[in-house]
Design a protein around this motif. Structure first.
Motif, PDB file in Angstrom:
ATOM      1  N   GLU A   1      -1.108  -7.180   7.135  1.00 59.53           N
ATOM      2  CA  GLU A   1      -0.662  -6.784   8.586  1.00 59.53           C
ATOM      3  C   GLU A   1      -0.356  -5.447   7.785  1.00 59.53           C
ATOM      4  O   GLU A   1      -0.929  -4.741   8.123  1.00 59.53           O
ATOM      5  N   ILE A   2       0.679  -5.502   6.831  1.00 59.86           N
ATOM      6  CA  ILE A   2       0.893  -4.537   5.998  1.00 59.86           C
ATOM      7  C   ILE A   2       0.212  -3.692   5.533  1.00 59.86           C
ATOM      8  O   ILE A   2      -0.778  -2.378   5.115  1.00 59.86           O
ATOM      9  N   LYS A   3      -0.889  -4.313   4.803  1.00 60.68           N
ATOM     10  CA  LYS A   3      -1.781  -4.527   3.923  1.00 60.68           C
ATOM     11  C   LYS A   3      -2.903  -3.590   5.168  1.00 60.68           C
ATOM     12  O   LYS A   3      -3.626  -2.689   4.742  1.00 60.68           O
ATOM     13  N   ASN A   4      -2.910  -4.252   6.102  1.00 60.99           N
ATOM     14  CA  ASN A   4      -4.360  -3.699   7.036  1.00 60.99           C
ATOM     15  C   ASN A   4      -3.631  -2.684   7.063  1.00 60.99           C
ATOM     16  O   ASN A   4      -4.607  -0.771   7.449  1.00 60.99           O
ATOM     17  N   VAL A   5      -1.845  -1.855   8.099  1.00 65.00           N
ATOM     18  CA  VAL A   5      -1.938  -0.551   7.647  1.00 65.00           C
ATOM     19  C   VAL A   5      -2.642   0.496   7.279  1.00 65.00           C
ATOM     20  O   VAL A   5      -2.535   1.812   7.294  1.00 65.00           O
ATOM     21  N   ILE A   6      -1.510   0.051   5.552  1.00 62.14           N
ATOM     22  CA  ILE A   6      -2.023   0.806   4.705  1.00 62.14           C
ATOM     23  C   ILE A   6      -3.591   0.945   4.295  1.00 62.14           C
ATOM     24  O   ILE A   6      -3.581   2.617   4.103  1.00 62.14           O
ATOM     25  N   GLU A   7      -3.930   0.211   4.019  1.00 64.48           N
ATOM     26  CA  GLU A   7      -5.535   0.656   4.157  1.00 64.48           C
ATOM     27  C   GLU A   7      -6.401   1.505   5.097  1.00 64.48           C
ATOM     28  O   GLU A   7      -7.633   2.429   5.402  1.00 64.48           O
TER      29      GLU A   7
ATOM     30  N   LYS B   1       4.086  -0.380  -3.463  1.00 60.73           N
ATOM     31  CA  LYS B   1       3.977   0.162  -4.653  1.00 60.73           C
ATOM     32  C   LYS B   1       2.735   0.595  -4.509  1.00 60.73           C
ATOM     33  O   LYS B   1       1.713  -0.566  -4.194  1.00 60.73           O
ATOM     34  N   LEU B   2       2.078   1.141  -4.352  1.00 61.77           N
ATOM     35  CA  LEU B   2       0.380   1.833  -4.399  1.00 61.77           C
ATOM     36  C   LEU B   2       0.439   3.345  -5.562  1.00 61.77           C
ATOM     37  O   LEU B   2       1.267   3.745  -5.876  1.00 61.77           O
ATOM     38  N   ASN B   3      -0.454   3.567  -5.468  1.00 62.45           N
ATOM     39  CA  ASN B   3      -1.071   4.630  -6.712  1.00 62.45           C
ATOM     40  C   ASN B   3      -2.416   4.984  -5.801  1.00 62.45           C
ATOM     41  O   ASN B   3      -3.643   4.372  -4.968  1.00 62.45           O
ATOM     42  N   VAL B   4      -2.399   6.849  -5.678  1.00 61.99           N
ATOM     43  CA  VAL B   4      -3.398   7.348  -4.767  1.00 61.99           C
ATOM     44  C   VAL B   4      -3.665   8.376  -6.111  1.00 61.99           C
ATOM     45  O   VAL B   4      -3.031   9.568  -6.435  1.00 61.99           O
ATOM     46  N   LYS B   5      -4.747   8.009  -6.584  1.00 60.12           N
ATOM     47  CA  LYS B   5      -5.451   9.784  -7.001  1.00 60.12           C
ATOM     48  C   LYS B   5      -6.026  10.620  -6.235  1.00 60.12           C
ATOM     49  O   LYS B   5      -7.472   9.159  -6.183  1.00 60.12           O
ATOM     50  N   MET B   6      -6.261  11.510  -6.675  1.00 67.04           N
ATOM     51  CA  MET B   6      -6.934  12.493  -5.435  1.00 67.04           C
ATOM     52  C   MET B   6      -6.668  13.739  -5.845  1.00 67.04           C
ATOM     53  O   MET B   6      -5.438  14.275  -5.945  1.00 67.04           O
ATOM     54  N   TYR B   7      -7.851  14.339  -5.805  1.00 71.81           N
ATOM     55  CA  TYR B   7      -7.554  15.626  -6.275  1.00 71.81           C
ATOM     56  C   TYR B   7      -7.159  15.754  -8.237  1.00 71.81           C
ATOM     57  O   TYR B   7      -7.932  15.339  -8.291  1.00 71.81           O
ATOM     58  N   ASP B   8      -6.391  16.521  -8.670  1.00 69.90           N
ATOM     59  CA  ASP B   8      -5.806  16.749  -9.438  1.00 69.90           C
ATOM     60  C   ASP B   8      -4.770  16.034  -9.812  1.00 69.90           C
ATOM     61  O   ASP B   8      -3.608  15.785 -10.459  1.00 69.90           O
ATOM     62  N   PHE B   9      -4.482  15.107  -8.944  1.00 70.46           N
ATOM     63  CA  PHE B   9      -3.285  14.275  -8.790  1.00 70.46           C
ATOM     64  C   PHE B   9      -3.380  12.920  -9.325  1.00 70.46           C
ATOM     65  O   PHE B   9      -4.152  12.024  -8.510  1.00 70.46           O
ATOM     66  N   ASN B  10      -1.875  12.504  -9.636  1.00 70.17           N
ATOM     67  CA  ASN B  10      -1.762  10.893  -9.506  1.00 70.17           C
ATOM     68  C   ASN B  10      -0.855  10.374  -9.213  1.00 70.17           C
ATOM     69  O   ASN B  10       0.282  10.083  -9.842  1.00 70.17           O
TER      70      ASN B  10
ATOM     71  N   THR C   1      -4.711   2.693  -4.767  1.00 66.47           N
ATOM     72  CA  THR C   1      -4.674   0.865  -5.277  1.00 66.47           C
ATOM     73  C   THR C   1      -3.433   0.765  -4.062  1.00 66.47           C
ATOM     74  O   THR C   1      -2.427   1.255  -4.245  1.00 66.47           O
ATOM     75  N   ILE C   2      -3.234  -0.537  -4.185  1.00 62.99           N
ATOM     76  CA  ILE C   2      -2.367  -1.233  -3.249  1.00 62.99           C
ATOM     77  C   ILE C   2      -2.052  -2.172  -4.833  1.00 62.99           C
ATOM     78  O   ILE C   2      -2.130  -3.535  -5.358  1.00 62.99           O
ATOM     79  N   ILE C   3      -0.123  -1.761  -5.467  1.00 61.20           N
ATOM     80  CA  ILE C   3       0.230  -2.309  -6.715  1.00 61.20           C
ATOM     81  C   ILE C   3       0.699  -3.817  -6.253  1.00 61.20           C
ATOM     82  O   ILE C   3       0.599  -4.104  -6.551  1.00 61.20           O
ATOM     83  N   SER C   4       1.162  -3.661  -5.090  1.00 60.45           N
ATOM     84  CA  SER C   4       2.339  -4.785  -4.571  1.00 60.45           C
ATOM     85  C   SER C   4       2.560  -4.469  -3.318  1.00 60.45           C
ATOM     86  O   SER C   4       2.812  -2.908  -2.869  1.00 60.45           O
TER      87      SER C   4
END
Length: 150
Positions: A34-40, A115-124, A101-104
């Protein structure tokens, strides 16, 4: 004889009487899904499309966001953050890369962290998201973030 009595007395106490119950801490796969669904489907998709309606479904109305971006302190309410996402050019419209990316995900009862990693524009970005299950639905109640240079 006194020593034997003391030893017998010590062993009469349960050894785990103060230990934390680990059965409460196990992750429920349904809750995690359910949480993964909210995130994605609400958080990532809302950011990518600039879709404020999806983000409003993900965030609790009084959620707070803290962190730093390129070394500058960052603080916003959920409403301010969602408004900002809606007023910028979305990654989808810009044609820029968007790699989330969902890390955990960790769930304990009605709380969870992701814990997530979001790479967008010039940001990591690295995001630490706190969820709470409210009236049967998972909501983001807190987001902390930082931008890490490659």
């Amino acid at each position: 004889m006194k020593i034997l009595l003391i030893i017998a007395w010590l062993f009469s106490f349960p050894l785990n009487s103060y230990a934390q119950k680990t059965s409460v801490m196990k992750t429920d796969q349904t809750q995690e899904a359910e949480i993964k669904n909210v995130i994605e489907n609400y958080y990532f998709k809302g950011i990518y499309e600039g879709n404020t309606e999806l983000l409003r479904k993900a965030f609790y109305k009084d959620a707070l966001l803290f962190g730093d971006i390129k070394g500058v302190p960052y603080f916003k309410t959920a409403a301010q953050y969602i408004e900002g996402v809606g007023s910028r050019v979305s990654p989808q419209k810009s044609g820029k890369d968007f790699k989330p990316t969902i890390i955990s995900i960790d769930v304990i009862n009605s709380i969870a962290t992701a814990k997530l990693n979001v790479k967008m524009y010039d940001f990591n970005y690295y995001n630490f998201i706190t969820f709470n299950k409210i009236n049967g639905e998972w909501f983001i109640v807190n987001k902390t973030l930082t931008d890490v240079q490659p």
